[in-house]
Design a protein around this motif. Structure first.
Motif, short mmCIF file in Angstrom:
data_model
loop_
_atom_site.label_atom_id
_atom_site.label_comp_id
_atom_site.label_asym_id
_atom_site.label_seq_id
_atom_site.Cartn_x
_atom_site.Cartn_y
_atom_site.Cartn_z
N LYS A 166 40.71 -55.65 12.10
CA LYS A 166 41.20 -56.77 12.91
C LYS A 166 40.13 -57.84 13.05
CE LYS A 166 44.78 -54.28 15.30
NZ LYS A 166 45.56 -53.95 16.47
N LEU A 167 38.87 -57.42 13.05
CA LEU A 167 37.77 -58.37 13.18
C LEU A 167 37.37 -58.97 11.83
CD1 LEU A 167 35.67 -56.41 15.81
CD2 LEU A 167 36.67 -58.66 16.17
N GLY A 168 38.07 -58.59 10.76
CA GLY A 168 37.85 -59.24 9.47
C GLY A 168 36.83 -58.58 8.57
N ALA A 169 36.50 -57.29 8.84
CA ALA A 169 35.55 -56.60 7.98
C ALA A 169 36.28 -55.83 6.88
CB ALA A 169 34.71 -55.63 8.81
N GLU A 170 35.52 -55.48 5.82
CA GLU A 170 36.06 -54.60 4.79
C GLU A 170 35.58 -53.20 5.09
OE1 GLU A 170 36.12 -55.57 0.45
OE2 GLU A 170 34.81 -57.18 1.17
N VAL A 171 36.48 -52.23 4.95
CA VAL A 171 36.12 -50.85 5.31
C VAL A 171 36.28 -49.92 4.12
CG1 VAL A 171 36.53 -48.95 6.92
CG2 VAL A 171 36.90 -51.29 7.68
N MET A 172 35.30 -49.02 3.95
CA MET A 172 35.38 -47.98 2.93
C MET A 172 35.17 -46.64 3.62
SD MET A 172 32.76 -47.38 -0.28
CE MET A 172 33.32 -48.57 -1.46
N VAL A 173 35.90 -45.63 3.21
CA VAL A 173 35.62 -44.30 3.73
C VAL A 173 35.04 -43.44 2.60
CG1 VAL A 173 37.32 -44.32 5.59
CG2 VAL A 173 37.98 -43.48 3.34
N CYS A 174 34.14 -42.53 2.98
CA CYS A 174 33.46 -41.72 1.98
C CYS A 174 33.33 -40.30 2.51
CB CYS A 174 32.09 -42.32 1.69
SG CYS A 174 31.03 -41.27 0.70
N GLY A 175 33.69 -39.33 1.69
CA GLY A 175 33.57 -37.93 2.10
C GLY A 175 34.18 -37.04 1.03
N PRO A 176 34.16 -35.72 1.23
CA PRO A 176 34.80 -34.81 0.27
C PRO A 176 36.30 -35.07 0.23
CG PRO A 176 33.51 -33.62 1.94
CD PRO A 176 33.58 -35.04 2.37
N THR A 177 36.93 -34.88 -0.91
CA THR A 177 38.37 -35.12 -1.06
C THR A 177 39.19 -34.43 0.02
OG1 THR A 177 37.79 -33.97 -3.10
CG2 THR A 177 39.58 -35.57 -3.23
N THR A 178 38.75 -33.24 0.40
CA THR A 178 39.51 -32.46 1.39
C THR A 178 39.40 -33.03 2.79
OG1 THR A 178 37.54 -31.07 1.52
CG2 THR A 178 39.40 -30.24 0.21
N LEU A 179 38.41 -33.88 3.04
CA LEU A 179 38.22 -34.41 4.39
C LEU A 179 38.63 -35.89 4.51
CD1 LEU A 179 34.89 -32.67 5.50
CD2 LEU A 179 37.23 -32.14 6.19
N ILE A 180 39.32 -36.39 3.46
CA ILE A 180 39.85 -37.75 3.54
C ILE A 180 41.37 -37.68 3.41
CG2 ILE A 180 39.95 -40.01 2.42
CD1 ILE A 180 37.06 -39.75 1.79
N PRO A 181 42.10 -38.09 4.45
CA PRO A 181 43.55 -37.98 4.38
C PRO A 181 44.14 -38.91 3.32
CG PRO A 181 42.82 -38.81 6.54
CD PRO A 181 41.62 -38.68 5.69
N LYS A 182 45.26 -38.51 2.76
CA LYS A 182 45.92 -39.26 1.69
C LYS A 182 46.33 -40.66 2.15
CE LYS A 182 47.21 -36.51 -2.05
NZ LYS A 182 46.84 -35.14 -1.66
N HIS A 183 46.68 -40.80 3.46
CA HIS A 183 47.22 -42.09 3.92
C HIS A 183 46.15 -43.18 4.04
CE1 HIS A 183 46.02 -40.21 7.85
NE2 HIS A 183 45.54 -41.42 8.00
N MET A 184 44.89 -42.86 3.79
CA MET A 184 43.83 -43.86 3.94
C MET A 184 44.07 -45.12 3.12
SD MET A 184 41.41 -43.58 6.04
CE MET A 184 41.82 -42.52 7.41
N ALA A 185 44.50 -44.91 1.85
CA ALA A 185 44.72 -46.06 0.97
C ALA A 185 45.78 -46.99 1.56
CB ALA A 185 45.12 -45.59 -0.41
N SER A 186 46.78 -46.42 2.26
CA SER A 186 47.86 -47.25 2.82
C SER A 186 47.36 -48.10 3.99
CB SER A 186 49.03 -46.37 3.25
OG SER A 186 48.64 -45.60 4.37
N LEU A 187 46.19 -47.79 4.52
CA LEU A 187 45.63 -48.60 5.60
C LEU A 187 44.80 -49.77 5.05
CD1 LEU A 187 44.39 -45.83 8.08
CD2 LEU A 187 46.40 -47.27 8.34
N GLY A 188 44.76 -49.88 3.73
CA GLY A 188 43.97 -50.97 3.14
C GLY A 188 42.48 -50.68 3.15
N VAL A 189 42.15 -49.39 3.07
CA VAL A 189 40.75 -48.97 3.12
C VAL A 189 40.35 -48.49 1.73
CG1 VAL A 189 39.24 -47.20 4.10
CG2 VAL A 189 40.95 -48.30 5.53
N ARG A 190 39.13 -48.83 1.29
CA ARG A 190 38.65 -48.29 0.03
C ARG A 190 38.25 -46.84 0.22
NH1 ARG A 190 35.61 -52.54 -3.20
NH2 ARG A 190 36.34 -54.49 -2.32
N VAL A 191 38.41 -46.04 -0.81
CA VAL A 191 38.07 -44.62 -0.71
C VAL A 191 37.09 -44.27 -1.82
CG1 VAL A 191 38.97 -42.26 -0.80
CG2 VAL A 191 40.34 -44.08 0.26
#
Lengths: 180, 308
Positions: free
Chosen positions: B180-205
């Motif tokens: 909302k504040l205009g930043a770009e967000v990426m999440v990083c972690g093991p495949t098992t600890l990143i939920p599938k819906h992350m990409a739908s939030l507009g987040v890089r994985v």
């Protein structure tokens, strides 16, 4: 809206000059005195007074600050609109100092009551005085009186005193406005 | 200006204006808590109950301090020492507390959506202090405040959230807030600890720590939430440390300096080593200080909103 002038630009500067000399009578060289302008509109008067005092006393080391009283107001949750705070800038302790609180218009006295409460967060002053440009007489809701007054005005509750500043409004001028 | 909401249930329900208003008000409270006398009387006629159905150190102390510094009266409630263990329901418990003339509730609960559920049943203002794996809005706000303080602004900045994303309410609130504040967000972690819906939030994985660190301006490092993991999500802690642990060597090998955040509690030597957590790039203790200011701002703005 009708309005009439209470102070024009020339009277304005004569008044500020007089207030400065009255302050000097009581505070001499301002060694243990500090000037505190109340946000939002008192800070313009405070800056003007400080600059003029600095010129008269030839001293640019006068201590001054701005105080916001929003969190000390007594009408929190009692009005529809939330008061959004302005900044407080006091980078010294007022312990044992003579504090001169400065505001543009003294009306009900409630802002000053909050200001007295707020200033105690910075220590216990030796003395607190109040300087205002305009004192709206006979309209106080609390037992608060000014020590230095630019001009006393008798105005009705339906009227509004508007102080304009060169820095933000283009001209130094005080108006008494009648609401429609 | 006032908040558009009556409760702080999650960042998802706040507008950009709400977030900016909270951040700006918090700046004023940060000045207040650095005064010789750190207390203002704004909430002197307000009673706040802190309901903690789950363990907490920082959030609980921070809310309690924020309430005290605003002059509020407070009631503290810990589920483990209460009649909840005798079978009382959440709504019954809260209604009993509200009968004691309580105006606001701060609640932490292990179930996602607990605060939202409660807001449908009681009239007091509710502040969500963490609901399961769902949201932790005040943490996201204080993270944003800290990043803004360090980097000037958030718009256009790149922020990597690293670690156990699946079980983290901090991750979800941070994503909503930073976007909302205009930043770009990426999440990083093991495949098992990143939920599938992350990409739908507009987040890089990404699953590569070095890629995330090279990309970002700010790294928000999260702990592995073992208490919420019912099965094993990675082979061994040692392997996790090797692939996702942040140490001095990897930080020094980057071509630019990054800011390190951690919401606490830190598992030193696991997701982050001590020399990084205690380095000058780390703003972990600033986050704690700013947390009090943010919570004061949230409580002040919610309490001041009088329903007409």
């Amino acid at each position: 809206m009708e309005q009439r002038s209470l102070l024009n630009s020339e009277q304005f500067s004569i008044t500020i000059n007089r207030l400065c000399y009255e302050l000097i009578e009581n505070h001499n060289s301002f060694d243990d005195s500090v000037i505190i302008g109340l946000q939002p509109r008192g800070i313009y008067l405070s800056r003007r007074i400080k600059a003029h005092l600095a010129k008269i006393l030839n001293n640019d080391k006068l201590l001054s600050g701005n105080l916001d009283v929003t969190f000390y107001r007594d009408d929190f949750r009692r009005t529809e609109k939330i008061h959004i705070p302005s900044t407080t800038e006091i980078d010294f302790i007022v312990e044992n100092k003579k504090v001169i609180l400065i505001d543009d218009v003294l009306y009900t006295g409630r802002t000053i009551r909050a200001g007295l409460d707020a200033i105690l967060s910075y220590g216990r002053p030796k003395k607190v005085e109040l300087l205002v440009l305009i004192d709206r007489r006979y309209s106080r809701q609390l037992p608060i009186e000014p020590d230095y007054v630019g001009k006393r005005v008798d105005a009705m509750a339906s009227e509004k005193v508007k102080v304009e500043w060169k820095e933000i409004d283009g001209n130094d001028q005080v108006w008494l406005q009648t609401k429609e | 200006m006032a908040l558009s909401v009556k409760h702080l249930l999650g960042i998802k329900y706040l507008s950009l204006e709400d977030i900016l208003l909270i951040l700006e008000t918090a700046e004023n409270f940060k000045e207040v808590i650095n005064r010789p006398i750190k207390r203002v009387p704004s909430l002197r006629d307000i009673t706040i109950a802190n309901l903690f159905f789950e363990n907490s150190t920082r959030t609980r102390l921070s809310f309690e301090l924020a309430e005290k510094r605003l002059g509020a009266d407070i009631l503290n409630f810990t589920a483990s020492a209460s009649s909840v263990t005798k079978g009382e329901t959440l709504v019954d418990t809260v209604n009993n507390i509200l009968s004691m003339k309580v105006d606001m509730l701060v609640m932490r609960h292990p179930n996602p959506g607990a605060a939202i559920f409660l807001s449908n049943h009681v009239s007091a203002n509710i502040v969500n202090a963490g609901d399961g794996t769902h949201e932790h809005p005040t943490q996201a706000l204080l993270d944003a405040f800290t990043i803004r303080e360090k980097l000037g602004e958030i718009k256009g900045k790149k922020i990597a959230i690293i670690g156990d994303i699946s079980h983290s309410r901090v991750a979800l609130s941070n994503i909503f807030c930073l976007q909302k504040l205009g930043a770009e967000v990426m999440v990083c972690g093991p495949t098992t600890l990143i939920p599938k819906h992350m990409a739908s939030l507009g987040v890089r994985v990404t699953h590569n720590l070095r890629e995330a660190l090279n990309w970002c301006d700010v790294a928000n490092v999260l702990r592995i939430q073992l208490e919420r993991q019912d099965i094993k999500y990675f082979p061994s802690l040692r392997e996790y440390i090797m692939l996702f642990g942040i140490n001095k060597a990897i930080i020094d090998s980057l071509d630019h300096e990054i800011v390190i955040l951690h919401p606490g509690p830190i598992n030193r030597g696991v997701e982050i080593t001590s020399d990084v957590a205690d380095s000058s790039q780390s703003v972990i203790l600033d986050q704690v200080e700013n947390g009090v200011a943010i919570r004061m701002a949230v409580l002040y703005l919610l309490a001041g909103k009088v329903s007409s």
